[in-house]
Design a protein around this motif. Structure first.
Motif, PDB file in Angstrom:
ATOM      1  N   GLU A  85      39.890  42.425  47.526  1.00  9.62           N
ATOM      2  CA  GLU A  85      40.788  41.269  47.523  1.00  9.62           C
ATOM      3  C   GLU A  85      40.263  40.174  48.439  1.00  9.62           C
ATOM      4  N   ALA A  86      39.837  40.546  49.650  1.00  8.84           N
ATOM      5  CA  ALA A  86      39.334  39.557  50.608  1.00  8.84           C
ATOM      6  C   ALA A  86      38.059  38.887  50.099  1.00  8.84           C
ATOM      7  N   LEU A  99      37.179  38.448  46.899  1.00  9.99           N
ATOM      8  CA  LEU A  99      37.528  37.571  45.785  1.00  9.99           C
ATOM      9  C   LEU A  99      38.184  36.289  46.286  1.00  9.99           C
ATOM     10  N   GLU A 100      38.963  36.381  47.350  1.00 14.70           N
ATOM     11  CA  GLU A 100      39.595  35.186  47.912  1.00 14.70           C
ATOM     12  C   GLU A 100      38.568  34.290  48.601  1.00 14.70           C
ATOM     13  N   ARG A 101      37.640  34.879  49.328  1.00 11.93           N
ATOM     14  CA  ARG A 101      36.648  34.108  50.087  1.00 11.93           C
ATOM     15  C   ARG A 101      35.550  33.528  49.182  1.00 11.93           C
ATOM     16  N   CYS A 102      35.234  34.214  48.085  1.00 13.35           N
ATOM     17  CA  CYS A 102      34.088  33.842  47.243  1.00 13.35           C
ATOM     18  C   CYS A 102      34.570  33.545  45.826  1.00 13.35           C
ATOM     19  N   PRO A 103      35.013  32.329  45.556  1.00 14.36           N
ATOM     20  CA  PRO A 103      35.643  32.021  44.259  1.00 14.36           C
ATOM     21  C   PRO A 103      34.707  32.089  43.072  1.00 14.36           C
ATOM     22  N   LEU A 134      45.095  43.610  42.207  1.00 19.37           N
ATOM     23  CA  LEU A 134      44.072  42.592  41.955  1.00 19.37           C
ATOM     24  C   LEU A 134      44.223  41.919  40.594  1.00 19.37           C
ATOM     25  N   ARG A 175      45.874  39.478  39.660  1.00 19.71           N
ATOM     26  CA  ARG A 175      45.919  38.012  39.706  1.00 19.71           C
ATOM     27  C   ARG A 175      44.536  37.367  39.605  1.00 19.71           C
ATOM     28  N   PHE A 176      43.481  38.169  39.826  1.00 17.97           N
ATOM     29  CA  PHE A 176      42.133  37.625  39.736  1.00 17.97           C
ATOM     30  C   PHE A 176      41.548  37.718  38.325  1.00 17.97           C
ATOM     31  N   ARG A 224      37.759  38.469  37.045  1.00 12.30           N
ATOM     32  CA  ARG A 224      36.878  38.509  38.217  1.00 12.30           C
ATOM     33  C   ARG A 224      36.903  39.875  38.900  1.00 12.30           C
TER      34      ARG A 224
END
Length: 327
Positions: free
Chosen positions: A43-44, A46-50, A71, A73-74, A77
């Motif tokens: 999760e971290a 995916l949030e940091r590296c779009p 996950l 919502r991604f 990805r």
């Protein structure tokens, strides 16, 4: 907050993301989280590296289900891959690539497995002695205690648990099972406690913890898989790719340290004016030795206390003469 997020506090989360993120900023970047667990590290990332996609490997179907919900919502990805964590080739293929840009391995038992009493991983709760990370695997800890001979039990406890009283505990297990099968964690805790002299029980917590560690490693073939997984992780990343590994006991850390150090060391004799390509290092160490969790994190999250983090960057392809594992 999702169920998975509320049940697990990822270890050294920010440090892992900081180490992997530089390799995951370009369009189409792919990372493998080889020990998905409940998805906190993924999760971290995916949030940091779009621009990145993360393939999460886990052999525990329950972990796959919980992390996938967390996950969702991604979208595309995140890709779940149900396998053991040495299956880097399969994980890369699931993302449609030959090489990935980053690999993360957070070794050992997950919070999900420890906290589920009926999984039998914890010496603090009475439960059936299961200890399988993948419930579909055929052999439980109880099966191992029932079937292994005394010599093999002693070897497992001594090598995997670094238990100094391994011989005494193994002998007691064999005698006990003749009349009373050892099928529950409370039985095993009581047996181990009786085998360890009282003077040595005062330090280091529960006297059964090394026995439980040893059985868990044996049931899940953890060190065998790790010896395949680290070279596989190195070979999975392309040049400029990064690998981050967190270990929780000396046996794991020694394997990681040796493989990383070998790849970061020149094989040429000292004094050569020009080092041949095949003898040059193909890895660059990103950490000086093994990094530990901060005192603040160790206090807030006791499961981070034993962690040892090592990381490398791939600087060139592995010379064929130095390949440890073929795909």
């Amino acid at each position: 907050m999702s169920d998975a997020a509320s049940r697990h506090q990822p270890v050294m989360l920010q440090r892992c993301v900081d180490l992997l993120a530089p390799a995951l900023q370009h369009e189409g970047a792919v990372a493998i989280d080889g020990t998905l667990g409940m998805g906190g590290h993924t999760e971290a990332l995916l949030e940091r590296c779009p621009n990145a996609t993360v393939v999460g490997i886990d052999r525990d179907p329950q972990a796959i289900a919980l992390a996938s919900e967390r996950l969702a919502r991604f979208g595309a990805r995140f890709i779940a891959h149900h396998a053991e964590y040495d299956d880097m080739t399969g994980a890369a293929a699931a993302a449609g690539v030959d090489k990935v840009d980053g690999v993360l391995l957070d070794l050992g038992v997950s919070s999900l497995q420890i906290d589920e009493a009926d999984r039998g991983f914890s010496y603090a709760q009475d439960a059936p002695l299961d200890m399988r990370m993948n419930p579909q695997d055929p052999v439980t800890a109880a099966d191992l205690l029932r079937d292994a001979d005394q010599k093999e039990l002693a070897r497992i406890l001594r090598v995997y648990g670094e238990e100094r009283f391994a011989g005494r505990i193994a002998e007691s297990i064999v005698k006990r099972r003749e009349s009373d099968p050892i099928t529950r964690s409370a039985q095993l805790v009581d047996l181990v406690r009786a085998c360890i002299p009282a003077a040595t029980r005062t330090a280091g917590g529960n006297p059964a913890k090394r026995t439980f560690q040893a059985l868990r490693i044996a049931v899940n073939r953890e060190l065998d898989i790790l010896e395949e997984a680290i070279p596989a992780a190195v070979e999975a990343v392309g040049v400029d790719g990064r690998v981050v590994v967190m270990s929780y006991h000396s046996l794991e850390d020694r394997i990681v340290k040796n493989i990383f150090a070998d790849g970061a060391t020149s094989q040429a004799p000292p004094g050569l004016p020009v080092v041949p390509e095949q003898d040059q290092p193909y890895l660059r160490l990103l950490t000086r030795g093994a990094e530990k969790a901060s005192a603040e994190e160790a206090e807030a999250n006791p499961r981070s206390k034993p962690v040892r983090l090592r990381a490398i960057e791939r600087v060139r392809l592995t010379p064929p003469s130095r390949l440890r594992r073929t795909a």
